[in-house]
Motif scaffolding. Structure first.
Motif, PDB file in Angstrom:
ATOM      1  N   ASN A 108      12.472  41.157  11.913  1.00 31.13           N
ATOM      2  CA  ASN A 108      11.928  41.542  10.608  1.00 31.13           C
ATOM      3  C   ASN A 108      12.350  40.548   9.535  1.00 31.13           C
ATOM      4  N   LEU A 109      13.605  40.071   9.579  1.00 30.80           N
ATOM      5  CA  LEU A 109      14.077  39.101   8.595  1.00 30.80           C
ATOM      6  C   LEU A 109      13.318  37.777   8.712  1.00 30.80           C
ATOM      7  N   VAL A 110      13.130  37.310   9.942  1.00 29.76           N
ATOM      8  CA  VAL A 110      12.425  36.042  10.141  1.00 29.76           C
ATOM      9  C   VAL A 110      10.974  36.162   9.697  1.00 29.76           C
ATOM     10  N   THR A 111      10.337  37.286   9.990  1.00 29.97           N
ATOM     11  CA  THR A 111       8.946  37.492   9.550  1.00 29.97           C
ATOM     12  C   THR A 111       8.849  37.505   8.034  1.00 29.97           C
ATOM     13  N   SER A 112       9.772  38.190   7.370  1.00 29.03           N
ATOM     14  CA  SER A 112       9.767  38.214   5.905  1.00 29.03           C
ATOM     15  C   SER A 112      10.043  36.826   5.329  1.00 29.03           C
ATOM     16  N   LEU A 113      10.902  36.051   5.988  1.00 27.79           N
ATOM     17  CA  LEU A 113      11.190  34.702   5.504  1.00 27.79           C
ATOM     18  C   LEU A 113       9.953  33.817   5.582  1.00 27.79           C
ATOM     19  N   LEU A 114       9.186  33.920   6.670  1.00 26.70           N
ATOM     20  CA  LEU A 114       7.970  33.115   6.785  1.00 26.70           C
ATOM     21  C   LEU A 114       6.905  33.541   5.772  1.00 26.70           C
ATOM     22  N   GLU A 115       6.849  34.816   5.459  1.00 24.30           N
ATOM     23  CA  GLU A 115       5.822  35.305   4.540  1.00 24.30           C
ATOM     24  C   GLU A 115       6.167  34.999   3.087  1.00 24.30           C
ATOM     25  N   HIS A 116       7.445  35.193   2.702  1.00 27.72           N
ATOM     26  CA  HIS A 116       7.847  35.048   1.299  1.00 27.72           C
ATOM     27  C   HIS A 116       8.621  33.764   1.020  1.00 27.72           C
ATOM     28  N   GLU A 117       9.092  33.057   2.037  1.00 27.89           N
ATOM     29  CA  GLU A 117       9.817  31.792   1.948  1.00 27.89           C
ATOM     30  C   GLU A 117      11.200  31.934   1.309  1.00 27.89           C
ATOM     31  N   ARG A 118      11.601  33.152   0.991  1.00 30.01           N
ATOM     32  CA  ARG A 118      12.951  33.375   0.444  1.00 30.01           C
ATOM     33  C   ARG A 118      13.284  34.852   0.576  1.00 30.01           C
ATOM     34  N   ILE A 119      14.473  35.138   1.094  1.00 30.53           N
ATOM     35  CA  ILE A 119      14.950  36.506   1.203  1.00 30.53           C
ATOM     36  C   ILE A 119      16.407  36.543   0.777  1.00 30.53           C
ATOM     37  N   VAL A 120      16.879  37.726   0.396  1.00 30.77           N
ATOM     38  CA  VAL A 120      18.268  37.957   0.008  1.00 30.77           C
ATOM     39  C   VAL A 120      18.855  38.964   0.980  1.00 30.77           C
ATOM     40  N   THR A 121      19.932  38.596   1.652  1.00 33.75           N
ATOM     41  CA  THR A 121      20.581  39.463   2.623  1.00 33.75           C
ATOM     42  C   THR A 121      22.060  39.100   2.666  1.00 33.75           C
ATOM     43  N   THR A 122      22.784  39.653   3.624  1.00 32.07           N
ATOM     44  CA  THR A 122      24.193  39.318   3.761  1.00 32.07           C
ATOM     45  C   THR A 122      24.341  37.947   4.419  1.00 32.07           C
ATOM     46  N   VAL A 123      25.546  37.380   4.313  1.00 30.29           N
ATOM     47  CA  VAL A 123      25.785  36.030   4.826  1.00 30.29           C
ATOM     48  C   VAL A 123      25.634  35.993   6.341  1.00 30.29           C
ATOM     49  N   ALA A 124      26.175  36.989   7.039  1.00 34.37           N
ATOM     50  CA  ALA A 124      26.096  37.003   8.504  1.00 34.37           C
ATOM     51  C   ALA A 124      24.645  37.105   8.977  1.00 34.37           C
ATOM     52  N   LYS A 125      23.858  37.970   8.351  1.00 33.73           N
ATOM     53  CA  LYS A 125      22.453  38.107   8.740  1.00 33.73           C
ATOM     54  C   LYS A 125      21.674  36.846   8.387  1.00 33.73           C
ATOM     55  N   ALA A 126      22.007  36.230   7.260  1.00 36.64           N
ATOM     56  CA  ALA A 126      21.291  35.021   6.852  1.00 36.64           C
ATOM     57  C   ALA A 126      21.525  33.888   7.839  1.00 36.64           C
ATOM     58  N   LYS A 127      22.748  33.722   8.305  1.00 38.62           N
ATOM     59  CA  LYS A 127      23.040  32.652   9.259  1.00 38.62           C
ATOM     60  C   LYS A 127      22.334  32.883  10.590  1.00 38.62           C
ATOM     61  N   GLU A 128      22.317  34.123  11.054  1.00 36.72           N
ATOM     62  CA  GLU A 128      21.666  34.406  12.325  1.00 36.72           C
ATOM     63  C   GLU A 128      20.149  34.291  12.204  1.00 36.72           C
ATOM     64  N   ALA A 129      19.591  34.791  11.088  1.00 33.50           N
ATOM     65  CA  ALA A 129      18.146  34.670  10.878  1.00 33.50           C
ATOM     66  C   ALA A 129      17.730  33.224  10.678  1.00 33.50           C
ATOM     67  N   SER A 130      18.600  32.417  10.090  1.00 29.82           N
ATOM     68  CA  SER A 130      18.300  31.000   9.903  1.00 29.82           C
ATOM     69  C   SER A 130      18.138  30.296  11.254  1.00 29.82           C
ATOM     70  N   ARG A 131      18.997  30.620  12.195  1.00 26.18           N
ATOM     71  CA  ARG A 131      18.907  29.999  13.525  1.00 26.18           C
ATOM     72  C   ARG A 131      17.594  30.365  14.213  1.00 26.18           C
TER      73      ARG A 131
END
Length: 306
Positions: A22-45
């Motif tokens: 869900n995080l990766v899909t939202s990132l592709l649609e909106h090009e920017r999301i706000v979440t916790t650091v741990a989730k951001a690093k894992e979703a970035s990969r």
């Protein structure tokens, strides 16, 4: 065993996988999301992997990306756009910015964004830094800055490759080179335009508000409205405010300048020492936050030049 380990932490394996998808899909649609650091690093990969599959473009790669993403009707076209945008970039499609802590549980937050997006945070922050450094250069050149001098500096910046200008800090030039490396002249023109806007805004604010000075009217009003609580510890100020730990522009411009003292120093034995040159250093008190100050080890604001 892997599922049991995640259940001990309060989230099962399937729940974790669905959350990251869900995080990766939202990132592709909106090009920017706000979440916790741990989730951001894992979703970035995982987002980097999805964009790599989109750039590969084979039926197998696109099928793997489609099975991972949600809302494929909008996410797959966006993946094709990202693959076209990063065609010349070998990697590093995402960027993580730390964003303080979340209210409530105090979890560390982060901004996860795709690089080279229309509202790039790194481009905006670097443009602000360039404007602040250019404004400091203007203050060092002359005290009273006119509109003609401001426009001349902007034209000079626009006519040269701004990432090669040695007047700016090496780290600032490094960030500018990263911004324009894969985006070309369009990114350079956008960056210079933003830096010009911030520089003009700083000049206009300085002309309107003036230097930071005590607000005597508000001080008297506070003393009259709250007499039972005693005198306030921090005097309210008016004019341009500086951030915590930073110096005002005219003070930062004077740091490092060398002057010759007009009056010779009188020694203890009665003799007069010859005139000497002094270099202005940082002040002995630095502002940490509103009403909070810390003393430096320096005994004064000037040091003799050997």
């Amino acid at each position: 065993m892997k599922g049991l380990a995640f259940r001990k932490l309060g989230r099962s394996t399937s729940h974790r996988n669905h959350l990251l998808r869900n995080l990766v899909t939202s990132l592709l649609e909106h090009e920017r999301i706000v979440t916790t650091v741990a989730k951001a690093k894992e979703a970035s990969r995982l987002a980097e992997k999805m964009i790599t599959l989109g750039k590969r473009g084979t039926p197998t790669a696109l099928s793997s990306a489609q099975s991972f993403l949600f809302n494929t009707g909008t996410s797959m076209p966006r993946l094709s756009e990202m693959a076209a945008r990063y065609a010349e970039r070998p990697g590093g499609y995402t960027r993580v910015h730390l964003m303080g802590h979340r209210k409530g549980d105090h979890a560390p937050r982060a901004v996860l964004e795709l690089v080279d997006n229309p509202t790039d945070v790194k481009l905006d922050m670097t443009a602000r830094t360039v404007a602040r450094e250019a404004y400091t250069l203007l203050h060092r050149a002359q005290k009273n800055i006119g509109w003609d001098a401001l426009q001349a500096l902007l034209q000079k910046q626009a006519s040269l490759p701004i990432e090669s200008d040695t007047r700016f800090h090496p780290l600032t030039r490094k960030n500018m080179a990263k911004i324009v490396r894969y985006r070309g002249e369009a990114a350079r023109a956008e960056f210079v335009q933003k830096a010009q806007q911030y520089l003009e805004r700083m000049w206009a604010q300085d002309q309107l508000e003036g230097k930071r000075r005590p607000d005597t009217a508000r001080w008297d009003a506070m003393e009259l409205s709250r007499p039972s609580r005693g005198r306030t510890l921090t005097r309210p100020m008016t004019g341009a405010r500086v951030h915590a730990g930073e110096l005002e522009t005219h003070v930062a411009a004077s740091v490092g300048t060398e002057v010759e003292e007009a009056r010779p120093i009188r020694r203890r034995d009665g003799t007069i020492a010859p005139a000497r040159r002094t270099r202005t250093s940082k002040p002995s008190v630095v502002r940490l936050a509103k009403g909070v100050f810390a003393k430096r080890r320096l005994r004064g604001t000037t040091t003799p030049v050997p």
